[in-house]
Design a protein around this motif. Structure first.
Motif, short mmCIF file in Angstrom:
data_model
loop_
_atom_site.label_atom_id
_atom_site.label_comp_id
_atom_site.label_asym_id
_atom_site.label_seq_id
_atom_site.Cartn_x
_atom_site.Cartn_y
_atom_site.Cartn_z
N MET A 1 -23.93 -41.18 -17.61
CA MET A 1 -24.44 -41.34 -16.25
C MET A 1 -24.35 -40.02 -15.48
SD MET A 1 -25.82 -43.15 -13.95
CE MET A 1 -25.69 -44.81 -14.60
N LYS A 2 -23.23 -39.29 -15.68
CA LYS A 2 -23.07 -38.02 -14.99
C LYS A 2 -24.19 -37.07 -15.35
CE LYS A 2 -19.83 -34.21 -14.27
NZ LYS A 2 -18.50 -33.66 -14.62
N ASN A 3 -24.55 -37.02 -16.64
CA ASN A 3 -25.63 -36.13 -17.07
C ASN A 3 -26.96 -36.53 -16.46
OD1 ASN A 3 -23.95 -34.57 -18.63
ND2 ASN A 3 -24.34 -35.70 -20.53
N LEU A 4 -27.20 -37.84 -16.31
CA LEU A 4 -28.44 -38.31 -15.69
C LEU A 4 -28.52 -37.87 -14.25
CD1 LEU A 4 -28.78 -41.93 -17.11
CD2 LEU A 4 -30.30 -40.01 -17.55
N ALA A 70 -35.39 -40.26 -9.32
CA ALA A 70 -35.06 -41.21 -10.38
C ALA A 70 -34.14 -42.31 -9.85
CB ALA A 70 -34.44 -40.51 -11.60
N TRP A 71 -34.25 -42.59 -8.57
CA TRP A 71 -33.45 -43.58 -7.84
C TRP A 71 -31.97 -43.21 -7.77
CZ3 TRP A 71 -36.33 -45.25 -12.18
CH2 TRP A 71 -37.61 -45.75 -11.86
N PHE A 72 -31.63 -41.95 -8.06
CA PHE A 72 -30.23 -41.53 -8.10
C PHE A 72 -29.73 -41.01 -6.75
CE2 PHE A 72 -30.78 -40.75 -12.84
CZ PHE A 72 -30.04 -41.86 -13.20
N SER A 73 -30.62 -40.69 -5.82
CA SER A 73 -30.19 -40.09 -4.55
C SER A 73 -30.35 -41.08 -3.40
CB SER A 73 -31.00 -38.83 -4.25
OG SER A 73 -30.63 -38.30 -2.98
N ASN A 74 -29.46 -40.95 -2.42
CA ASN A 74 -29.58 -41.76 -1.21
C ASN A 74 -29.80 -40.92 0.04
OD1 ASN A 74 -27.07 -40.64 -0.65
ND2 ASN A 74 -25.92 -42.54 -0.95
N ASN A 75 -30.12 -39.62 -0.14
CA ASN A 75 -30.29 -38.76 1.03
C ASN A 75 -31.13 -37.54 0.69
OD1 ASN A 75 -30.06 -37.53 3.53
ND2 ASN A 75 -28.04 -36.68 3.13
N THR A 203 -43.32 -48.83 -25.08
CA THR A 203 -42.20 -49.75 -24.97
C THR A 203 -41.21 -49.26 -23.92
OG1 THR A 203 -40.53 -50.99 -26.23
CG2 THR A 203 -40.80 -48.65 -26.77
N VAL A 204 -40.10 -49.98 -23.76
CA VAL A 204 -39.10 -49.63 -22.75
C VAL A 204 -38.24 -48.46 -23.20
CG1 VAL A 204 -38.98 -51.97 -21.80
CG2 VAL A 204 -37.48 -51.33 -23.71
N LYS A 205 -37.66 -47.80 -22.23
CA LYS A 205 -36.68 -46.77 -22.52
C LYS A 205 -35.32 -47.41 -22.80
CE LYS A 205 -38.57 -42.59 -20.48
NZ LYS A 205 -38.45 -41.81 -21.72
N ASP A 206 -34.34 -46.58 -23.15
CA ASP A 206 -33.07 -47.12 -23.61
C ASP A 206 -32.09 -47.35 -22.46
OD1 ASP A 206 -31.95 -44.64 -22.94
OD2 ASP A 206 -32.01 -43.89 -25.00
N GLU A 207 -30.87 -47.70 -22.84
CA GLU A 207 -29.84 -48.07 -21.85
C GLU A 207 -29.33 -46.88 -21.06
OE1 GLU A 207 -27.78 -46.93 -25.64
OE2 GLU A 207 -29.53 -48.17 -25.09
N LYS A 208 -29.72 -45.66 -21.41
CA LYS A 208 -29.30 -44.47 -20.67
C LYS A 208 -30.37 -44.00 -19.68
CE LYS A 208 -26.46 -42.82 -24.53
NZ LYS A 208 -26.24 -41.70 -25.50
N SER A 209 -31.45 -44.71 -19.56
CA SER A 209 -32.56 -44.30 -18.72
C SER A 209 -32.30 -44.58 -17.24
CB SER A 209 -33.84 -45.03 -19.16
OG SER A 209 -33.69 -46.43 -18.97
N ALA A 213 -30.25 -47.77 -15.16
CA ALA A 213 -29.31 -47.67 -14.04
C ALA A 213 -29.78 -48.47 -12.84
CB ALA A 213 -29.12 -46.20 -13.65
N LEU A 214 -31.10 -48.53 -12.65
CA LEU A 214 -31.66 -49.25 -11.51
C LEU A 214 -31.42 -50.75 -11.62
CD1 LEU A 214 -33.41 -49.04 -8.91
CD2 LEU A 214 -35.40 -49.38 -10.38
N ILE A 215 -31.56 -51.31 -12.82
CA ILE A 215 -31.40 -52.75 -12.98
C ILE A 215 -30.00 -53.15 -13.44
CG2 ILE A 215 -33.85 -53.08 -13.42
CD1 ILE A 215 -33.20 -53.42 -16.40
N GLY A 216 -29.20 -52.16 -13.85
CA GLY A 216 -27.83 -52.46 -14.26
C GLY A 216 -27.72 -53.01 -15.66
N GLY A 217 -28.60 -52.57 -16.56
CA GLY A 217 -28.55 -53.03 -17.95
C GLY A 217 -29.68 -52.44 -18.76
N ALA A 218 -29.59 -52.61 -20.07
CA ALA A 218 -30.61 -52.07 -20.95
C ALA A 218 -31.94 -52.78 -20.71
CB ALA A 218 -30.19 -52.24 -22.41
#
Length: 308
Positions: A1-4, A70-75, A203-209, A213-218
């Motif tokens: 997650m940190k790398n993402l 990538a939905w990672f920022s709030n500001n 197809t879908v991306k993996d559990e590290k995408s 993180a947005l949906i909380g699961g693979a």
């Protein structure tokens, strides 16, 4: 997650520094109204800035803009204006640049609930901030393109169920439920819009995408949520008109996402145009004077061509 998170931050910095067309001056943070909290709390994620044209009108039609992260920022509302906002104020629109909760703050549908809450706030406080809400357009890039598109295709939808999963799309962020969260036109800049086909356009991306993180699961294990976060799921003949931009050299959100979305929108009779930018990347080259003009011309047309 940190790398993402680090990757997302680097991408956002790249967009800010390199995505402007040659000769396009980076504006300062000169918002007319800064750091307004649209939810009635103290969260940075629930703040917005309003930029008004310097033409002295009593009120201005509105375009809401949303940053990509990538939905990672709030500001990153200032970065959104620096990237795509200035052409809109130059065209005579009030630009409302909003923050929203990140995927680390809360999982979907918190992000679209924030967008809806901000739009209701705009309508509830239009007179105070010199806003003419007879027209509210919305635009954003990357994950901001996703949220802008989702706001448009879910006009009038309070909740939606796919399979055994139901999500509250509208939410109650900030209250103002007597006001509408509808938008009148959408410009999507290279947003991920079909999460079931993000990996190799198949197809879908993996559990590290980021979408995981947005949906909380693979994604592969949550097909109902994958459908519910995808704007393409909601396209029908009732959605507003869309203008879609995507570079054919985008290595972050594949160009096929724009193709799939524009085909669905065209089938529903609500596509203004799908613009493929030759050699366009995830911001650089795709953002240029011509595409900015296409964006402003589209919003002016949808707003009635009498905005200035």
């Amino acid at each position: 997650m940190k790398n993402l998170i680090i990757m997302a931050a680097m991408l956002c910095l790249t967009l800010t520094v390199t995505a402007q067309p040659q000769g396009f001056k980076m504006p300062e943070n000169n918002a007319t109204f800064k750091d307004i909290n649209y939810a009635g709390d103290d969260m940075e994620a629930h703040r917005l800035d309003i930029y008004l044209p310097e033409t002295g009108k009593a009120s201005y039609k509105v375009v809401v803009i949303i940053y990509g992260s990538a939905w990672f920022s709030n500001n990153m509302k200032q970065m959104a204006y620096m990237s795509i906002g200035k052409p809109l104020t130059d065209a005579g629109f009030a630009v409302v640049s909003i923050n929203h909760r990140s995927s680390g703050d809360a999982k979907f549908p918190a992000q679209i609930q924030d967008v809806k809450g901000a739009i209701r706030f705009i309508r509830a406080n239009a007179e105070k901030y010199h806003l003419d809400t007879s027209f509210i357009g919305i635009t954003g890039f990357s994950s901001g393109g996703h949220l802008s598109s989702l706001a448009g295709v879910t006009n009038g939808i309070k909740k939606r169920t796919v399979g055994n999963t139901t999500v509250d799309i509208e939410g109650c962020v900030g209250g103002n439920r007597q006001y509408s969260s509808l938008v009148d036109a959408v410009v999507d800049w290279f947003g991920p819009v079909d999460m079931a086909r993000m990996e190799n356009c198949e197809t879908v991306k993996d559990e590290k995408s980021p979408e995981a993180a947005l949906i909380g699961g693979a994604p592969a294990q949550n097909p109902d949520l994958v459908a519910l976060i995808s704007p393409i799921t909601y396209v029908d003949r009732h959605v507003p008109r869309f203008l879609v931009f995507h570079g054919d050299a985008d290595t972050v959100v594949p160009h096929c996402q724009g193709v799939y979305f524009s085909e669905a929108l065209k089938g529903a009779g609500c596509l203004e145009s799908f613009v493929t930018v030759p050699n366009g990347q995830h911001g650089p080259v795709t953002f240029n004077e011509q595409t900015f003009k296409q964006m402003t011309d589209f919003f002016l047309k949808e707003a009635g061509d009498n905005n200035k």
